[in-house]
Design a protein around this motif. Structure first.
Motif, short mmCIF file in Angstrom:
data_model
loop_
_atom_site.label_atom_id
_atom_site.label_comp_id
_atom_site.label_asym_id
_atom_site.label_seq_id
_atom_site.Cartn_x
_atom_site.Cartn_y
_atom_site.Cartn_z
N LEU A 33 20.60 4.37 -21.16
CA LEU A 33 19.79 4.93 -22.24
C LEU A 33 19.66 6.45 -22.11
O LEU A 33 19.70 7.17 -23.11
N ASN A 34 19.51 6.94 -20.89
CA ASN A 34 19.44 8.39 -20.68
C ASN A 34 20.73 9.07 -21.11
O ASN A 34 20.69 10.13 -21.75
N ALA A 35 21.85 8.47 -20.79
CA ALA A 35 23.14 9.04 -21.19
C ALA A 35 23.28 9.05 -22.70
O ALA A 35 23.75 10.02 -23.30
N TRP A 36 22.86 7.98 -23.32
CA TRP A 36 22.94 7.87 -24.78
C TRP A 36 22.07 8.96 -25.42
O TRP A 36 22.50 9.63 -26.37
N LEU A 37 20.87 9.14 -24.92
CA LEU A 37 19.99 10.17 -25.45
C LEU A 37 20.56 11.57 -25.20
O LEU A 37 20.39 12.47 -26.03
N ASP A 38 21.23 11.78 -24.07
CA ASP A 38 21.89 13.06 -23.82
C ASP A 38 22.96 13.35 -24.87
O ASP A 38 23.07 14.47 -25.38
N VAL A 39 23.74 12.34 -25.21
CA VAL A 39 24.80 12.52 -26.21
C VAL A 39 24.19 12.81 -27.58
O VAL A 39 24.64 13.73 -28.29
N ASP A 40 23.17 12.06 -27.97
CA ASP A 40 22.52 12.32 -29.26
C ASP A 40 21.88 13.71 -29.28
O ASP A 40 21.94 14.42 -30.29
N SER A 41 21.27 14.10 -28.17
CA SER A 41 20.67 15.44 -28.10
C SER A 41 21.74 16.52 -28.18
O SER A 41 21.54 17.55 -28.83
N ALA A 42 22.87 16.28 -27.55
CA ALA A 42 23.97 17.25 -27.61
C ALA A 42 24.46 17.42 -29.04
O ALA A 42 24.75 18.53 -29.48
N HIS A 43 24.54 16.33 -29.77
CA HIS A 43 24.96 16.40 -31.17
C HIS A 43 23.97 17.24 -31.97
O HIS A 43 24.37 18.11 -32.76
N ALA A 44 22.70 17.01 -31.77
CA ALA A 44 21.67 17.79 -32.47
C ALA A 44 21.76 19.26 -32.09
O ALA A 44 21.67 20.14 -32.96
N LEU A 45 21.95 19.55 -30.81
CA LEU A 45 22.07 20.95 -30.37
C LEU A 45 23.30 21.63 -30.96
O LEU A 45 23.24 22.80 -31.34
N ALA A 46 24.39 20.90 -31.06
CA ALA A 46 25.59 21.46 -31.67
C ALA A 46 25.34 21.80 -33.14
O ALA A 46 25.77 22.84 -33.63
N MET A 47 24.60 20.93 -33.83
CA MET A 47 24.27 21.20 -35.23
C MET A 47 23.33 22.40 -35.36
O MET A 47 23.32 23.08 -36.38
N LEU A 48 22.57 22.67 -34.31
CA LEU A 48 21.65 23.82 -34.30
C LEU A 48 22.32 25.08 -33.74
O LEU A 48 21.64 26.06 -33.47
N ASP A 49 23.63 25.02 -33.57
CA ASP A 49 24.43 26.16 -33.10
C ASP A 49 24.09 26.57 -31.66
O ASP A 49 23.90 27.74 -31.35
N HIS A 50 24.02 25.56 -30.79
CA HIS A 50 23.83 25.77 -29.35
C HIS A 50 24.93 25.02 -28.60
O HIS A 50 24.65 24.06 -27.86
N PRO A 51 26.18 25.46 -28.77
CA PRO A 51 27.29 24.69 -28.18
C PRO A 51 27.27 24.65 -26.66
O PRO A 51 27.68 23.64 -26.07
N GLY A 52 26.80 25.68 -26.01
CA GLY A 52 26.76 25.70 -24.54
C GLY A 52 25.81 24.64 -24.01
O GLY A 52 26.14 23.90 -23.07
N ARG A 53 24.64 24.57 -24.59
CA ARG A 53 23.67 23.55 -24.17
C ARG A 53 24.17 22.15 -24.49
O ARG A 53 23.95 21.21 -23.74
N ALA A 54 24.87 22.03 -25.62
CA ALA A 54 25.43 20.73 -26.00
C ALA A 54 26.47 20.28 -24.97
O ALA A 54 26.48 19.12 -24.54
N ARG A 55 27.34 21.21 -24.56
CA ARG A 55 28.35 20.88 -23.54
C ARG A 55 27.71 20.46 -22.23
O ARG A 55 28.17 19.53 -21.57
N ASP A 56 26.64 21.14 -21.86
CA ASP A 56 25.95 20.78 -20.61
C ASP A 56 25.40 19.35 -20.67
O ASP A 56 25.50 18.62 -19.69
N LEU A 57 24.85 18.98 -21.81
CA LEU A 57 24.31 17.62 -21.94
C LEU A 57 25.42 16.58 -21.93
O LEU A 57 25.27 15.51 -21.34
N ILE A 58 26.53 16.88 -22.58
CA ILE A 58 27.66 15.96 -22.58
C ILE A 58 28.16 15.77 -21.13
O ILE A 58 28.46 14.66 -20.70
#
Length: 66
Positions: free
Chosen positions: A35-60
Protein backbone atom coordinates in the motif's frame (compact mmCIF):
# COMPACT_ATOMS: atom_id res chain seq x y z
CA UNK A 1 -7.92 9.88 -8.52
CA UNK A 2 -5.37 12.40 -9.72
CA UNK A 3 -6.26 12.19 -13.38
CA UNK A 4 -9.99 11.76 -12.89
CA UNK A 5 -10.46 14.77 -10.63
CA UNK A 6 -7.97 17.00 -12.45
CA UNK A 7 -6.98 18.34 -9.02
CA UNK A 8 -3.54 16.89 -8.37
CA UNK A 9 -2.86 19.11 -5.34
CA UNK A 10 -5.98 17.87 -3.57
CA UNK A 11 -5.19 14.27 -4.54
CA UNK A 12 -1.65 14.63 -3.22
CA UNK A 13 -2.99 15.81 0.14
CA UNK A 14 -5.25 12.76 0.35
CA UNK A 15 -2.39 10.41 -0.55
CA UNK A 16 -0.24 11.99 2.16
CA UNK A 17 -3.02 11.59 4.73
CA UNK A 18 -3.44 7.97 3.72
CA UNK A 19 0.28 7.31 4.13
CA UNK A 20 0.29 9.00 7.52
CA UNK A 21 -2.65 6.86 8.61
CA UNK A 22 -0.93 3.76 7.28
CA UNK A 23 2.19 4.48 9.33
CA UNK A 24 0.13 4.74 12.51
CA UNK A 25 -1.27 1.26 11.89
CA UNK A 26 0.51 -2.03 12.44
CA UNK A 27 3.50 -1.80 10.09
CA UNK A 28 3.99 -5.55 10.28
CA UNK A 29 0.80 -6.18 8.32
CA UNK A 30 1.59 -7.97 5.07
CA UNK A 31 -0.06 -5.34 2.86
CA UNK A 32 1.48 -2.24 4.45
CA UNK A 33 4.54 -2.26 2.19
CA UNK A 34 2.43 -2.75 -0.94
CA UNK A 35 0.00 0.00 0.00
CA UNK A 36 2.86 2.40 0.75
CA UNK A 37 4.39 1.71 -2.65
CA UNK A 38 1.05 2.23 -4.35
CA UNK A 39 0.58 5.56 -2.57
CA UNK A 40 4.13 6.58 -3.57
CA UNK A 41 3.30 5.94 -7.23
CA UNK A 42 0.02 7.87 -7.03
CA UNK A 43 1.79 10.72 -5.23
CA UNK A 44 4.50 10.75 -7.89
CA UNK A 45 1.86 11.07 -10.58
CA UNK A 46 0.29 14.02 -8.76
CA UNK A 47 3.70 15.66 -8.30
CA UNK A 48 4.49 15.24 -11.98
CA UNK A 49 1.20 16.94 -12.84
CA UNK A 50 2.21 19.77 -10.48
CA UNK A 51 5.51 20.16 -12.38
CA UNK A 52 7.79 18.59 -9.75
CA UNK A 53 9.50 15.89 -11.81
CA UNK A 54 12.47 15.48 -9.47
CA UNK A 55 10.30 14.75 -6.46
CA UNK A 56 8.17 12.44 -8.60
CA UNK A 57 11.26 10.46 -9.65
CA UNK A 58 12.34 10.15 -6.03
CA UNK A 59 8.98 8.68 -5.05
CA UNK A 60 9.01 6.25 -7.96
CA UNK A 61 12.48 5.15 -6.88
CA UNK A 62 11.40 4.63 -3.28
CA UNK A 63 8.31 2.70 -4.42
CA UNK A 64 10.56 0.38 -6.43
CA UNK A 65 12.83 -0.18 -3.43
CA UNK A 66 9.91 -0.98 -1.14
Amino acid sequence: MTVQSDKPNEALKLFQLAQFNLTTQDSRHERTQVLNAWLDVDSAHALAMLDHPGRARDLISSAGNG
